[in-house]
Write an enzyme that holds these catalytic residues in place. Sequence first.
Site, PDB file in Angstrom:
ATOM      1  CE  LYS A   1      11.548  -8.824  59.337  1.00  0.00           C
ATOM      2  NZ  LYS A   1      13.010  -8.967  59.248  1.00  0.00           N
TER       3      LYS A   1
ATOM      4  N   GLY B   1       5.039  -0.693  56.460  1.00  0.00           N
ATOM      5  CA  GLY B   1       5.792  -1.126  55.289  1.00  0.00           C
ATOM      6  C   GLY B   1       5.599  -2.603  55.050  1.00  0.00           C
TER       7      GLY B   1
ATOM      8  N   GLY C   1       7.403  -6.085  52.956  1.00  0.00           N
ATOM      9  CA  GLY C   1       8.562  -6.606  52.244  1.00  0.00           C
ATOM     10  C   GLY C   1       8.457  -8.090  52.009  1.00  0.00           C
TER      11      GLY C   1
ATOM     12  CG  ASP D   1      18.857  -4.566  50.962  1.00  0.00           C
ATOM     13  OD1 ASP D   1      19.185  -4.106  49.849  1.00  0.00           O
ATOM     14  OD2 ASP D   1      17.673  -4.810  51.270  1.00  0.00           O
TER      15      ASP D   1
ATOM     16  CG  PHE E   1      12.566 -11.616  54.372  1.00  0.00           C
ATOM     17  CD1 PHE E   1      12.945 -12.939  54.466  1.00  0.00           C
ATOM     18  CD2 PHE E   1      13.206 -10.806  53.454  1.00  0.00           C
ATOM     19  CE1 PHE E   1      13.946 -13.446  53.657  1.00  0.00           C
ATOM     20  CE2 PHE E   1      14.212 -11.309  52.644  1.00  0.00           C
ATOM     21  CZ  PHE E   1      14.579 -12.631  52.745  1.00  0.00           C
ATOM     22  N   GLY E   2       8.152  -9.993  55.348  1.00  0.00           N
ATOM     23  CA  GLY E   2       7.093  -9.714  56.301  1.00  0.00           C
ATOM     24  C   GLY E   2       6.587  -8.300  56.214  1.00  0.00           C
TER      25      GLY E   2
ATOM     26  CB  VAL F   1       7.112  -3.068  59.349  1.00  0.00           C
ATOM     27  CG1 VAL F   1       7.477  -2.314  60.620  1.00  0.00           C
ATOM     28  CG2 VAL F   1       8.278  -3.938  58.909  1.00  0.00           C
TER      29      VAL F   1
END
Length: 460
Positions: free
Chosen positions: A126, A105, A107, A221, A109-110, A112
């Site tokens: 992550k 995945g 996102g 979230d 912020f980083g 995975v």
Amino acid sequence: MNQSNMRSRHLLFSSSSSPISTELATQNTRGSPNFPSKELWAGFLVTLVAMVAGVVLFTCLKRQCLKKWKKSTKGVNLRKLDLRRFHLEELQKATMSFNKECLLGSGAFGNVYKGVFDNDQVFAIKKSHQSSYQTILEFRNEVELLSRVKHSNLVGLEGYCDQQNHKILVYEYVPHGSLLDYIVGRRKPLTWRQRVNIAIGAAKGIAHLHEGVKPSIIHRDIKPSNILIGEDFEAKVSDFGLVKSGPMDGQSHVSSQIKGTPGYLDPSYCASYHLTPFSDVYSFGIILLQLVTARPAVASTRSQSRYHIIDWARASLEKGNVADIIDANLLTEPCNMDMMLKMGQLGLKCVIKSPKNRPTMIEVVRELEEALEATKSYECKQEPRVSSHESIEKDEGLSFSINGIGLEKFQVENDGLSINSASMQCFDVNSIILGERDDLKIINGGNDGAHLGTSNVVLL
């Protein structure tokens, strides 16, 4: 003549010993290198004192700077935590140098990655973006925070890596994707009992954040892509990138900029900037409705471009008629309609406009468990199976072919969107408004829901 010369010489010697001559001679003697003057001695002493003071001041400043440096580089003493410190080289080897083939995945912020280690251990890794943390201290504070929130319904932090300016978190690997995969049809549909168990597990995880740790933690979230499905189909809440410490010392709320995902954001939080644990309760209420209906939080219909699931489901649930809104997949197998109705109605309780009138997450857990326990007193009701040649018309022409395969799904548009803007408007249950698209920030791309939906600790 000789006597005159002698007198003259006597007067000359006498004059050389006069007071004026003596003073001049004394000054010349004192000013010689062997006998420094008082002014020179005073200057020397002042200089010496200044040098000593400078050394002392320099030493103090150096100690202070050293303390600050140690604090910025060490932060909390991570060695005391029950966490493994991974070496960068072994993480690179486990992910084939963070190859795209291992990507689970992506996102804001980083990314995975799935990491397979020599001992056949599998972890979710992550790898944070360089801009995800302002300082190494922020990263290590997040590590310390996540180490405190161990729970069977929370994704566990196994370790970290902070070498060579890399900030990497290593989580337990959760094999069965996220709840989002099941809602949008990327995986086999869940049974009614699996849906209830997932709801109970996720609620327990969130309740632990709210009341099981001190200070409390607000997730901010909660959404389907952040609820992962474990080996035994238990729920595990993930992605603590937007968490914030909850109210302390009798406070009713904490003030915070608006952060979260449109469709799941609490309208009260958006309107007041007052964040409370009930903001998570609101988000969880949306998930309860999605478990019953398999609809996105916000969908487009022929009559409305933005239609919130609350408005779509409210009338039927209040009438006690869950069959009108239930996921079509549940109509192809035995399903406890009473349990589905209770879960949907509990979802409506969670999204009540006034936060103080919503149940706590512990109360949500209790109501779900009591409702499930009540179902054990009788067998699940067998709903009439729909022929594979029939179809059910739902929501203005959206057709579902009931044959257990390839059911048409609503398109999920906003679960992968997150906002980090004070100007973003939330969805209101009475007036659905989406903020400017420029304020949206995509944090989940591709199959982010397939595993860890990553976001920021940064603790705000």
